[in-house]
Each structure stands twice: as C-alpha cells, then as structure tokens.
Enzyme design. Structure first.
Site, PDB file in Angstrom:
ATOM      1  CD  GLU A   1      29.151  41.030  36.205  1.00 34.20           C
ATOM      2  OE1 GLU A   1      30.411  40.853  36.674  1.00 34.20           O
ATOM      3  OE2 GLU A   1      29.329  41.605  34.929  1.00 34.20           O
TER       4      GLU A   1
ATOM      5  CG  ASP B   1      31.112  38.446  34.252  1.00 29.76           C
ATOM      6  OD1 ASP B   1      30.793  37.397  34.995  1.00 29.76           O
ATOM      7  OD2 ASP B   1      29.937  39.267  33.434  1.00 29.76           O
TER       8      ASP B   1
ATOM      9  CG  ASP C   1      34.045  42.714  31.859  1.00 27.45           C
ATOM     10  OD1 ASP C   1      33.528  42.460  33.046  1.00 27.45           O
ATOM     11  OD2 ASP C   1      32.565  41.815  31.212  1.00 27.45           O
TER      12      ASP C   1
ATOM     13  CG  ASP D   1      29.729  46.503  31.688  1.00 28.84           C
ATOM     14  OD1 ASP D   1      30.426  47.591  31.892  1.00 28.84           O
ATOM     15  OD2 ASP D   1      29.557  46.041  30.956  1.00 28.84           O
TER      16      ASP D   1
END
Ligand code: 0RA
Length: 650
Positions: free
Chosen positions: A433, A511, A513, A515
């Site tokens: 990403e 990541d 998280d 997103d």
C-alpha cells in the site's frame, strides 16, 4: 471346531478394523483433505451428511448441531437410528461396525439413495478414528443404546442405558489435538455450511447452537435454518445485497433421464456472474458437465428468444455465452449416484450423462418463463445486448494493454522491483500500500526472491465497475502484467494461464488500520472475481505487520495485539525497576524502517503470513457483494461481528 474357526475369523476381523483406523490416523489428509481448519470442520460435515441421507430417505426432518464448551461437537437427528442388532458376519452390533469399519456406513441399507459419500464421504468411522473421544447414542425399538470410543477403539460393547419412545442417532466427538493443527471450531463457518445444506435440502430443519458463546440475553448463540423454497430461496439469499433486475426467481425441480435436477436463476443489475453448482450437496467450484448443461440451456434458450423476438436484428455485434451471464445469479444442484470428480481440487464433475438433463431442465423452465413474462424477457435481453457492447469495448481495452506490453520489451510495469530468481515456486511478490511503504519494502527485502510492487491508494472497486473500466484501470493492468498471467481470451474469459504465473506467493501488505483493511478487501475482491484460481491454488497471502514496538534500553520486542503488548511491558519492566519502557504504536508500514519491516513482516524465518482460502464459495460471494455494495447497514453489522477475528494470535 466350527467355534474355533469363528473365533479366528472374529479376531482377524478385529485386526483388520484396527489396521483400517490406523491408516486414517497415519494419513488423515488422504481421508479428510487436510488437518488444518478445513479438515477439522469436515469432521462435522461428515457426520451431518449421514443425517442428511437419512432425511433424504424420508425418515428424518430435524438435525441439531451443537458446538460444546470444550469444542467437542454433537450432531443429533430424529431418523430411524443406526441399527444396533448383532451383525451376523462381524459378530458385533451393527452400530459398532458403522463406527469402526471404514466405509461401512452405507452397506446396511442398499435401498436408500445415498448422496453423501461424494467428495470425501469417508464415513463416520474416519471421524471416530480422528477423535480422542466419541459417544454414539441410538434411540430405537423403545430403548436407548450407547457405545463410546477413543481414537476409534470401542471402550465397551454396545449397551442399553435406558428407555425412550423417540428414535434417532446422536454422536458427540472431540477431535484429537495431536492430529489437528487447531481444534477450535468457528461458528460462522459451520453456520454457513448448515445454511447451505438447508437451502440444498428443502424441508429439513437444521439448528446450530454454540455453547461457548452467550448473547446479551444470556442465551447461547443459536440459529435455525429451514427452507421451504429450496434453491429458489438460495438464489434470493445470494442476491440479498444486490439490486434485482427482475423480481422473480426462475425455478425448476424435477427428474430428467433419471437424474434429480434443481435449478434456480435470476438477474441483478451488477456485472458479475455468480453460478453456484452442486453435486450431492458438494459445491463443485471447478464446474463440470452439469455446469456445461446449465450454460448450454441458458445460452440456447435466450439466444433463440432474442432472435425470434427481433430484438437482435439491429445489432451489428455478435452476442456470445458470456453476455447472457452478466448479472446472473444461479444455483444448480444435481444428485448423481456415482459421481466422478476430476480437476485439481477434485471439484469438477466428469459424468457426461448429466449435461443433457440439466440443459433440458434449464431450457424448459426458461422458455416457459420468457413466454409468460414478455416484459421481464425484454429487460433481460436488453441487459444481454448491453453486456455484448461492453464486452467489445473491453476487448479493445485489453488489446491496448497487450500491444503496449509488446512495445515495452520485458512488458513488466515500471513500478515493479523484480527479484532475480526465476523459478516461480521460489518467488514472492509483495503488493504494498503506497509508494512510501513500497520504498521501505524495496530496501528491506531479500531481492533474490522477493519482488515489490507498490499500489497507489485504493484500487478500483471491481464489484461496481463494468468490465472495460476494469481492464482500462492502470493499477489492475499492472497487477496482471507483474504476475505474468494473461487477461482471458474471448472464448473463455475467466480462465487464467497459471503456468505463466511468475510468483507462487502473492502477498498483500497494507497498513494495520481502517484504510489498510479497506485496501486489502478491494484487492481481495479483485482476486476473487477475476483471478479466483490464485486463491484456490493457495497463492494469495496477507502480511501481518506488528501493531506495537515495546522497548527498554537496547532491548526491543514487537507485539501484534494488546495482550501481547501488555505481557511484553511487564516482562521488560522486570522486578521493581522504573517505568522506562517505551511503547510505540505503528500506524502504518511507513513508520518502520527497512530493517524493522524485514524482521517483523517479510523475513520468512520470523514473519506470519495468513493464507487466503475459500471455505464456502456461495457464502464468499454473498459477503463480497455485501462488503463492496451500496447498502451500509449489513456491512456495518458484518464488520462489528467479525472485528474480533481481525486480531491475530501468534
Ligand atoms: C442404515 C440403516 C438404518 C439407519 C441408518 C443406516 C442410519 C444411519 C445414520 C447415521 C446418522 N443418522 C443415521 N440414521 C440412520 C435403518 C434401517 C432400518 O431401521 O430399517
């Protein structure tokens, strides 16, 4: 003297039994597929299958499944009960024979039409051999009979433990933790299969209760599956998060050329094709003769209707099979007495005699429907024409990609940092990403066998885009070219040329998280819809970067969840010394330096990869359509329910 001989035979039989069960314990994967999560759940399906057979024979209408507190499983039905009388040849109770002799299950009741015994269909004695403990309880003839076993061996002869005017079979087994990687059952996995079985076998009530979990009212998690409409309702369930194109489900149930066939189909406004094909209640994701029959019936009937109605007259473009299946959701289920399963995962039906009956069934139900519903017929044909136009546009886009590849020599995307190794089996590619994390990964990797390809932000949501948009998308073109696989040709648009695949580990690294997980889901949706073979062959993985670094002086450790973090903090504090322990929360991959990223997430010696598998194809379709669709409440509910599984145990 005859006594002597009988005795000898008896002990010889016993030895054979033990050898049979020993073989199952020596090579469990040969009998149940694997000893991972899949194999563990297969044990339940094996036992339930026997009860389903009893129900299909017309003797049982209710099946209960319990996940007990200790992760043992109880399956109970209200059938006739496994016979308990003395088996004359084996000289022991028929119940004992069924439970201890490989493949003995079906031998007692030749008249019954058996549909289990399909893919694995190994019989309940395999479950017994792989269980540390199993108890069989049979209610019949006014009595309650019982026998217990340990790793398949009877602990005592079948005995009567009480009286009852009910009938049925109840089996409780606890899988052997020296055989299975994990012995923890997943409620949702079992629920998905029980739901599927209820749709596939209408009229049977199947309940699932989880005795390990209690809801806010103090009750065990429990769910009841029952379908009156069978595959008609199954198709509606699959499409429940999609917008219908027509309000009806077109449905057929009957027997053609001696083969029981049940088919349902409907259309939605999406661009994806979703056909679930079953043989003897087994999802045949590699397709086969029944699926060919379905396609033939659909294409021929719709083509004839469209031509006869004159709707195609103005079209200059050729309509082909794919065009009839855009936005199609269908379920096909056949029962075949001696199925031949072929293909890489043995989920492709080979029996040639099945094609014609399915094709006939589809033609009959569809032509009747089209004749009786001219408005809906027009809506469907309009969609087919639209699909054909879009396909032509998509082909142009594909040709552009392929031509461009020829021009750039190697044909590899500029953003790909390739590895030097050429053997695909030894090669890995990381889809990372963002460019910044991509840069760190390039520094941290072992360039000998690890390739890195950064992906820009959120890739296209393929669930909502038309095909030509997908093939025009820069990131998606790069994924195809980096992997080396061909974008499908006209004739067979979904088959990948796997022999050209350049990496056998394809790792998604995002990541940790919100997103990151969204991007992960977008990429997985793309793989699921357009490169399903990669998942089916076990090539797709998800990297798991740590969430915390806990540091004291020059000592540092990583933690993947809160429990682990807290344990490390108290370990590093040691006895009495001050709180000089430093905790860092990693929000993104970019916060780690190259060395840390290698050590925690990329080094095969120390990383944890999660392999992506499809446990239940029909459920998977439903979940992706829900996650990527427009409807928010079901998505929120799903995410809340599954948040606890997002944490990783190490
Ligand atoms: C063979 C014969 C009979 C019942 C069954 C098998 C049977 C097996 C299982 C396994 C799970 N539940 C089951 N229920 C029934 C009965 C023959 C008779 O009573 O005439």
């Amino acid at each position: 003297m005859s006594e002597e001989i009988k005795k000898d035979n008896y002990s010889a039989d016993n030895i054979q039994v033990l050898e049979g069960l020993e073989a199952v314990r020596k090579r469990p994967a040969m009998y149940i597929g694997d000893v991972g999560v899949k194999g563990l759940h297969h044990l339940v399906y094996e036992v339930v299958d026997n009860s389903i057979d009893e129900a299909l024979a017309g003797h049982c209408d209710t099946i209960g499944v319990w996940i007990n507190e200790d992760n043992s499983i109880t399956v109970r039905d209200n059938g006739r009960g496994i016979p308990t009388a003395m088996h004359t040849k084996e000289k022991k109770s028929a119940l004992e024979v069924v439970m201890t002799v490989l493949h003995a299950g079906g031998k007692f009741d030749k008249d019954t039409y058996k549909v289990s015994g399909g893919l694995h269909g190994v019989g309940v004695s395999c479950v017994n051999a792989l269980s540390i403990h199993l108890r069989a309880t049979v209610r019949r003839d006014g009595k309650v009979f019982e026998q217990e076993y340990s790793i398949g061996k009877p602990l005592y002869d079948v005995k009567v433990i009480g009286e009852s005017n009910e009938t049925g079979t109840e089996v409780t087994f606890k899988p052997d933790n020296t055989i299975f990687d994990s012995t923890e059952y997943n409620y949702d996995t079992l629920a998905a299969r029980m739901r599927e079985l209820a749709f596939l076998n209408k009229g049977i009530t199947i309940t699932l209760t989880d005795r390990r979990q209690i809801d806010e009212n103090g009750n065990n998690y429990a769910v009841k599956f029952y379908s009156e409409g069978g595959l008609r309702e199954f198709a509606q369930y699959l499409d429940r998060n999609r917008e219908p194109l027509i309000s009806d489900v077109i449905y057929f149930e009957g027997e053609r050329e001696g083969i029981p066939v049940e088919v349902s189909l409907t259309y939605n406004t999406s661009y994806t094709e979703n056909i679930q094909a079953y043989v003897n209640n087994i999802n045949t994701h590699e397709g086969g003769t029944h699926l060919s029959g379905f396609r033939r019936g659909l294409t021929n009937t719709l083509k004839k209707y469209a031509t006869d109605s004159g709707m195609l007259a103005k079209e200059k473009i050729e309509i082909d099979g794919d065009d009839f299946r855009e936005g199609l959701t269908a379920v096909v289920s056949v029962k075949v007495a001696e199925p031949q399963f072929e293909g890489q995962t043995k989920t492709k039906l080979g029996n040639r005699e099945v094609t014609a009956p399915v094709s006939q069934a589809v033609s009959e139900m569809l032509s009747a429907y089209l004749e009786e519903h001219p408005n809906e017929a027009r809506i469907i044909v309009d969609k087919v024409i639209l699909a054909a136009r879009a396909r032509h546009a998509a082909r142009k886009a594909r040709e552009m990609v392929q031509r461009k590849n020829v021009l750039t020599g190697s044909g590899l995307p500029g953003k790909l940092a390739d590895c030097s190794e050429k053997d695909p089996a030894a090669c890995e590619i990381y889809f990372v990403e963002g460019d910044s994390a991509g840069g760190t990964a390039k520094q941290g990797r072992d360039r000998h066998f690890q390739a890195i390809m950064p992906l820009r932000g959120k890739i296209l949501n393929v669930e909502k885009a038309m095909q030509h948009k997908i093939f025009e998308n820069e990131e998606i073109k790069n994924i195809y070219t980096a992997l080396g696989v061909r974008i499908g040709t006209e004739e067979d648009s979904k088959a990948l040329n796997l022999e050209k695949l350049r990496y056998h580990k394809i790792i998604i690294m995002c990541d940790a998280d919100v997103d990151g997980s969204h991007i992960e889901t977008l990429i997985l949706t793309f793989f699921f819809r357009y490169m399903k073979e990669l998942i089916e062959n076990g090539y797709i993985y998800i990297a798991t970067p740590p969430l915390y670094q806990v540091k004291k002086g020059n000592k540092s450790e990583y933690a993947w969840n809160e429990d682990m973090r807290d344990r490390l903090i108290s370990e590093l504090r040691g006895n009495g010394s001050e709180s000089s322990v430093n905790v860092q929360r990693y929000k993104g991959l970019g916060e780690m330096n190259a060395e840390q990223l290698w050590e925690t997430t990329m080094n095969p010696e120390s990383r944890t990869l999660r392999q992506v598998t499809i446990e239940n194809a029909a459920e998977c379709d439903q979940i992706f359509s829900m996650l990527m669709g427009d409807d928010v409440p079901p998505r929120r509910e799903f995410i809340e329910r599954n948040a606890k599984y997002a944490k990783i145990d190490i």
